[in-house]
Write a protein that holds these residues in place. Sequence first.
Motif, PDB file in Angstrom:
ATOM      1  N   GLU A  80       0.830  -1.208   0.000  1.00  0.00           N
ATOM      2  CA  GLU A  80       0.000   0.000   0.000  1.00  0.00           C
ATOM      3  C   GLU A  80       0.864   1.257   0.000  1.00  0.00           C
ATOM      4  O   GLU A  80       0.518   2.254  -0.633  1.00  0.00           O
ATOM      5  N   VAL A  81       1.974   1.204   0.722  1.00  0.00           N
ATOM      6  CA  VAL A  81       2.879   2.364   0.782  1.00  0.00           C
ATOM      7  C   VAL A  81       3.596   2.525  -0.560  1.00  0.00           C
ATOM      8  O   VAL A  81       3.717   3.627  -1.090  1.00  0.00           O
ATOM      9  N   GLN A  82       4.023   1.397  -1.124  1.00  0.00           N
ATOM     10  CA  GLN A  82       4.651   1.426  -2.453  1.00  0.00           C
ATOM     11  C   GLN A  82       3.716   2.101  -3.449  1.00  0.00           C
ATOM     12  O   GLN A  82       4.115   2.953  -4.227  1.00  0.00           O
ATOM     13  N   LYS A  83       2.453   1.709  -3.381  1.00  0.00           N
ATOM     14  CA  LYS A  83       1.477   2.235  -4.323  1.00  0.00           C
ATOM     15  C   LYS A  83       1.322   3.753  -4.162  1.00  0.00           C
ATOM     16  O   LYS A  83       1.309   4.484  -5.144  1.00  0.00           O
ATOM     17  N   ARG A  84       1.246   4.205  -2.924  1.00  0.00           N
ATOM     18  CA  ARG A  84       1.097   5.647  -2.681  1.00  0.00           C
ATOM     19  C   ARG A  84       2.333   6.402  -3.164  1.00  0.00           C
ATOM     20  O   ARG A  84       2.224   7.476  -3.749  1.00  0.00           O
ATOM     21  N   ILE A  85       3.491   5.845  -2.913  1.00  0.00           N
ATOM     22  CA  ILE A  85       4.721   6.520  -3.360  1.00  0.00           C
ATOM     23  C   ILE A  85       4.748   6.588  -4.880  1.00  0.00           C
ATOM     24  O   ILE A  85       5.049   7.628  -5.467  1.00  0.00           O
ATOM     25  N   LEU A  86       4.407   5.484  -5.526  1.00  0.00           N
ATOM     26  CA  LEU A  86       4.422   5.477  -6.990  1.00  0.00           C
ATOM     27  C   LEU A  86       3.391   6.450  -7.559  1.00  0.00           C
ATOM     28  O   LEU A  86       3.645   7.112  -8.564  1.00  0.00           O
ATOM     29  N   MET A  87       2.246   6.559  -6.896  1.00  0.00           N
ATOM     30  CA  MET A  87       1.228   7.499  -7.377  1.00  0.00           C
ATOM     31  C   MET A  87       1.752   8.933  -7.334  1.00  0.00           C
ATOM     32  O   MET A  87       1.350   9.766  -8.142  1.00  0.00           O
ATOM     33  N   THR A  88       2.633   9.191  -6.372  1.00  0.00           N
ATOM     34  CA  THR A  88       3.249  10.512  -6.280  1.00  0.00           C
ATOM     35  C   THR A  88       4.064  10.819  -7.534  1.00  0.00           C
ATOM     36  O   THR A  88       4.234  11.974  -7.906  1.00  0.00           O
ATOM     37  N   HIS A  89       4.548   9.778  -8.179  1.00  0.00           N
ATOM     38  CA  HIS A  89       5.406   9.938  -9.360  1.00  0.00           C
ATOM     39  C   HIS A  89       4.631  10.021 -10.670  1.00  0.00           C
ATOM     40  O   HIS A  89       5.231   9.972 -11.740  1.00  0.00           O
ATOM     41  N   VAL A  90       3.318  10.075 -10.567  1.00  0.00           N
ATOM     42  CA  VAL A  90       2.495  10.146 -11.774  1.00  0.00           C
ATOM     43  C   VAL A  90       1.799  11.511 -11.791  1.00  0.00           C
ATOM     44  O   VAL A  90       0.949  11.789 -10.949  1.00  0.00           O
ATOM     45  N   VAL A  91       2.183  12.355 -12.723  1.00  0.00           N
ATOM     46  CA  VAL A  91       1.657  13.722 -12.802  1.00  0.00           C
ATOM     47  C   VAL A  91       0.447  13.742 -13.736  1.00  0.00           C
ATOM     48  O   VAL A  91       0.503  13.198 -14.836  1.00  0.00           O
ATOM     49  N   LEU A  92      -0.630  14.366 -13.282  1.00  0.00           N
ATOM     50  CA  LEU A  92      -1.870  14.369 -14.061  1.00  0.00           C
ATOM     51  C   LEU A  92      -1.876  15.465 -15.131  1.00  0.00           C
ATOM     52  O   LEU A  92      -2.801  16.258 -15.226  1.00  0.00           O
ATOM     53  N   ASP A  93      -0.831  15.533 -15.895  1.00  0.00           N
ATOM     54  CA  ASP A  93      -0.775  16.471 -17.013  1.00  0.00           C
ATOM     55  C   ASP A  93       0.414  16.030 -17.876  1.00  0.00           C
ATOM     56  O   ASP A  93       1.215  15.217 -17.438  1.00  0.00           O
ATOM     57  N   TYR A  94       0.480  16.584 -19.061  1.00  0.00           N
ATOM     58  CA  TYR A  94       1.589  16.212 -19.945  1.00  0.00           C
ATOM     59  C   TYR A  94       2.742  17.199 -19.792  1.00  0.00           C
ATOM     60  O   TYR A  94       2.558  18.404 -19.992  1.00  0.00           O
ATOM     61  N   TYR A  95       3.901  16.702 -19.415  1.00  0.00           N
ATOM     62  CA  TYR A  95       5.099  17.543 -19.343  1.00  0.00           C
ATOM     63  C   TYR A  95       6.270  16.805 -19.980  1.00  0.00           C
ATOM     64  O   TYR A  95       6.699  15.769 -19.469  1.00  0.00           O
ATOM     65  N   ASP A  96       6.767  17.343 -21.080  1.00  0.00           N
ATOM     66  CA  ASP A  96       8.032  16.817 -21.582  1.00  0.00           C
ATOM     67  C   ASP A  96       9.115  17.826 -21.214  1.00  0.00           C
ATOM     68  O   ASP A  96       8.827  18.847 -20.568  1.00  0.00           O
ATOM     69  N   VAL A  97      10.343  17.563 -21.577  1.00  0.00           N
ATOM     70  CA  VAL A  97      11.454  18.437 -21.171  1.00  0.00           C
ATOM     71  C   VAL A  97      11.254  19.855 -21.716  1.00  0.00           C
ATOM     72  O   VAL A  97      11.467  20.850 -21.018  1.00  0.00           O
ATOM     73  N   LEU A  98      10.790  19.927 -22.955  1.00  0.00           N
ATOM     74  CA  LEU A  98      10.556  21.231 -23.575  1.00  0.00           C
ATOM     75  C   LEU A  98       9.563  22.054 -22.765  1.00  0.00           C
ATOM     76  O   LEU A  98       9.802  23.221 -22.450  1.00  0.00           O
ATOM     77  N   LYS A  99       8.455  21.417 -22.402  1.00  0.00           N
ATOM     78  CA  LYS A  99       7.410  22.133 -21.658  1.00  0.00           C
ATOM     79  C   LYS A  99       7.921  22.532 -20.269  1.00  0.00           C
ATOM     80  O   LYS A  99       7.610  23.607 -19.779  1.00  0.00           O
ATOM     81  N   LEU A 100       8.714  21.660 -19.648  1.00  0.00           N
ATOM     82  CA  LEU A 100       9.259  21.987 -18.324  1.00  0.00           C
ATOM     83  C   LEU A 100      10.212  23.179 -18.433  1.00  0.00           C
ATOM     84  O   LEU A 100      10.219  24.062 -17.574  1.00  0.00           O
ATOM     85  N   ASN A 101      11.000  23.196 -19.491  1.00  0.00           N
ATOM     86  CA  ASN A 101      11.939  24.303 -19.666  1.00  0.00           C
ATOM     87  C   ASN A 101      11.235  25.629 -19.897  1.00  0.00           C
ATOM     88  O   ASN A 101      11.776  26.680 -19.607  1.00  0.00           O
ATOM     89  N   LYS A 102      10.018  25.548 -20.404  1.00  0.00           N
ATOM     90  CA  LYS A 102       9.272  26.776 -20.697  1.00  0.00           C
ATOM     91  C   LYS A 102       8.548  27.322 -19.480  1.00  0.00           C
ATOM     92  O   LYS A 102       7.993  28.416 -19.553  1.00  0.00           O
ATOM     93  N   LEU A 103       8.477  26.549 -18.397  1.00  0.00           N
ATOM     94  CA  LEU A 103       7.757  27.037 -17.217  1.00  0.00           C
ATOM     95  C   LEU A 103       8.418  28.332 -16.756  1.00  0.00           C
ATOM     96  O   LEU A 103       9.626  28.369 -16.529  1.00  0.00           O
ATOM     97  N   LYS A 104       7.600  29.354 -16.628  1.00  0.00           N
ATOM     98  CA  LYS A 104       8.154  30.678 -16.342  1.00  0.00           C
ATOM     99  C   LYS A 104       8.474  30.866 -14.852  1.00  0.00           C
ATOM    100  O   LYS A 104       9.552  31.334 -14.500  1.00  0.00           O
ATOM    101  N   SER A 105       7.524  30.481 -14.005  1.00  0.00           N
ATOM    102  CA  SER A 105       7.728  30.789 -12.596  1.00  0.00           C
ATOM    103  C   SER A 105       8.839  29.920 -12.017  1.00  0.00           C
ATOM    104  O   SER A 105       9.158  28.847 -12.539  1.00  0.00           O
ATOM    105  N   THR A 106       9.435  30.382 -10.929  1.00  0.00           N
ATOM    106  CA  THR A 106      10.549  29.655 -10.335  1.00  0.00           C
ATOM    107  C   THR A 106      10.080  28.349  -9.725  1.00  0.00           C
ATOM    108  O   THR A 106      10.836  27.397  -9.645  1.00  0.00           O
TER     109      THR A 106
END
Length: 278
Positions: A80-106
């Motif tokens: 159950e703990v493994q599952k919760r930790i892994l869920m933390t690693h799943v982001v509910l949006d699409y982010y590739d490196v390009l999009k991450l680099n474009k994030l303006k705010s710090t």
Amino acid sequence: MSSSTSIVVVISAVLLLSFTATTISAFNITRILDEYPPFSQFNSLLSQTHLAEEINRRKTITILALTNDRLGDITGKPVEVQKRILMTHVVLDYYDVLKLNKLKSTKTVLTNLYQATGTADDQQGFLDVTHKNDGSIYFGSAMKGSPLDAKLEGSVMKMPYNISVLSISHPIIAPGIDGTYKLIGAPPPKAAAPGPKVPPPAESPEEDVPADAPVAEEPAADADAPAPVDGPAGAPGPDATPADAADNHSPPPANGAGKNMVSGVMMMVTLASFLAAH
Ligand SMILES: *[C@@H]1O[C@H](CO)[C@@H](O)[C@H](O)[C@H]1NC(C)=O
Ligand SMILES: *[C@@H]1O[C@H](CO)[C@@H](O)[C@H](O)[C@H]1NC(C)=O
């Protein structure tokens, strides 16, 4: 059984079949990661915890993946703990490196899959992402005092704008995600024992989908609430709602549905004429 009752039964069965068949996913995270042996253990964990099925049901998602040598002691924790930790690693949006680099705010807040369960405490369902001066990008739990030390190492694969798999340097373990949060927090634990074990694959859709619904449909209502035990926690990220709503409430692509309906109707016609003839 009268023939009209039989027809009603047949029609219901056919409709149920075509509905079930249209929930086929656009991608298969297990098959994707199968092509990257360094992530084989991460991949097995996603399957063992049945998160793979949950991920496959999404249309817009980012996985922060860990290579076999970087899983740390995750595999030694209760499932159950493994599952919760892994869920933390799943982001509910699409982010590739390009999009991450474009994030303006710090510092940008991302919503993760654990938030969608409605059981995350405080900010456990959110991640912070930040840019360092040298251009490197780091992730961490949005929980107060959490280290922002999971470095983005690169892209593993992407299928814009549906799924992106990124490699990070460290597991992100939100404080209290091992079940100790409620002991630290004010309210006494309602149930000390962890919930039922992971459900069998066949039952997981009913099990998981409703949990998402409140998050998707009540974005603002709970925004300032102090994270009740059984409700969704605060929702600071604007990302949470659209991604969630799009994922769970949009109908499946029309082509599959159309084919299923056509074959369903043909089955119905065949069965109805069979019944009429007898
Ligand atoms: C990709 O995501 C969009 C919505 O974000 C969805 O409409 C589309 O069907 C998805 N593509 C695939 C192949 O699933
Ligand atoms: C995904 O791929 C794996 C490995 O190829 C397979 O075992 C599994 O049945 C697939 N899942 C779906 C939903 O197609």
